[in-house]
Write an enzyme that holds these catalytic residues in place. Sequence first.
Site, mmCIF file in Angstrom:
data_model
loop_
_atom_site.group_PDB
_atom_site.id
_atom_site.type_symbol
_atom_site.label_atom_id
_atom_site.label_comp_id
_atom_site.label_asym_id
_atom_site.label_seq_id
_atom_site.Cartn_x
_atom_site.Cartn_y
_atom_site.Cartn_z
ATOM 1 N N SER A 1 -10.250 -0.358 7.309
ATOM 2 C CA SER A 1 -9.708 -0.605 5.668
ATOM 3 C C SER A 1 -9.250 -1.519 5.248
ATOM 4 O O SER A 1 -8.754 -1.925 4.426
ATOM 5 C CB SER A 1 -8.788 1.086 5.469
ATOM 6 O OG SER A 1 -9.541 2.239 5.740
ATOM 7 N N LYS B 1 0.788 -1.305 -0.078
ATOM 8 C CA LYS B 1 0.305 -0.144 0.121
ATOM 9 C C LYS B 1 0.776 1.582 0.295
ATOM 10 O O LYS B 1 1.782 1.363 0.371
ATOM 11 C CB LYS B 1 -0.937 0.157 1.188
ATOM 12 C CG LYS B 1 -2.066 1.143 1.200
ATOM 13 C CD LYS B 1 -2.837 0.874 2.505
ATOM 14 C CE LYS B 1 -3.757 1.966 2.636
ATOM 15 N NZ LYS B 1 -4.434 1.806 3.637
ATOM 16 N N SER C 1 -10.445 2.699 2.324
ATOM 17 C CA SER C 1 -8.987 3.200 1.248
ATOM 18 C C SER C 1 -7.284 1.681 1.329
ATOM 19 O O SER C 1 -7.140 2.333 0.014
ATOM 20 C CB SER C 1 -7.689 3.700 3.193
ATOM 21 O OG SER C 1 -7.321 3.136 4.214
#
Length: 324
Positions: A183, A85, A159
């Site tokens: 998330s 990420k 997210s």
Amino acid sequence: MSPAADDDIAFAPLTEVARRIKAGEITSAGLTRRMLDRIDRLNPTLNCYITVCREQAIEQAESLDRMLAAGIDLGPLHGVPVAIKDNIATAGIRTTGGSRILKDWIPESDAPVVSRTRQAGAVILGKVTLYEFAYGGWHDDFGPETRNPWDLSRSCSASSSGPACVVAAGLAYASLGTDTGGSVRLPAAACNLVGLKPTYGLVSRAGVLAAGYSLDHVGPFGRTVADVAAYLQVVAGPEDRDPAGTRYPVPDYSVDLERGVKGMRIGVPLTQPSELIDREMGAAFEAAVAVLEREGARIVEIDVPDHLLSRTCMWAISASELAE
């Protein structure tokens, strides 16, 4: 598109791929090139990668193949392509946080979870999409919102959209995301994956752009529980750079995977919040509880007071901490 429509090694579990690499059935370099070609083909539609590390990934994979040929095995992720990420620092690879403010930032050092990922032999394919600073909404500087590979008209939710999408679409075998208020868990559910929010402090958050430092967690995505257990084994454990980190030794997370749930006590809320769960979701939840009960688990009804108030508290805490 349906990920199941392309049923090949791109959708194999991480643990199987790692075994086949070590057995010499496939090479990390060949697998990495194949994955990069898939990214080139599918990312324009899905928009899940912000930065693709083609040259670095191939070079890393070739090096790992040479090491394995020389009898050097770095661990459970040796040669396996993964994604990170884009709010987790990666040395020499830009880390944008999904924001134009950091669109050209290239960290000088890895976050500990990235260092451990590399040390375990994983190939980092690139950095993947997220809401701006893992909190707000989608930032158009990085293209349209990431699409759900099971249904392009839908999002991946929350997210960690990119980390979930790349695993579900066969564009990485596992990924690291972050969870402040759901998330990791929500995108995993939306993309039919296993996603884990670890116990607070179990996985270091050093080198991760904070969304709410008292609520943030780093957690892995995978296709199976065994995949997630293998990745958690790599990234969990004490880390001096995270003052909230655990100091306890890390157990073997894979040892009891086949034990089952017989005799396990599982708490189930007395009432489901109708404003959050529709009829179809509620039916699926009840069916899952029934399966656990048939497998020998003991279902215990529990009262969860003020569940909506807890959400309000979460937003108040994370918003104030992010603003600091």
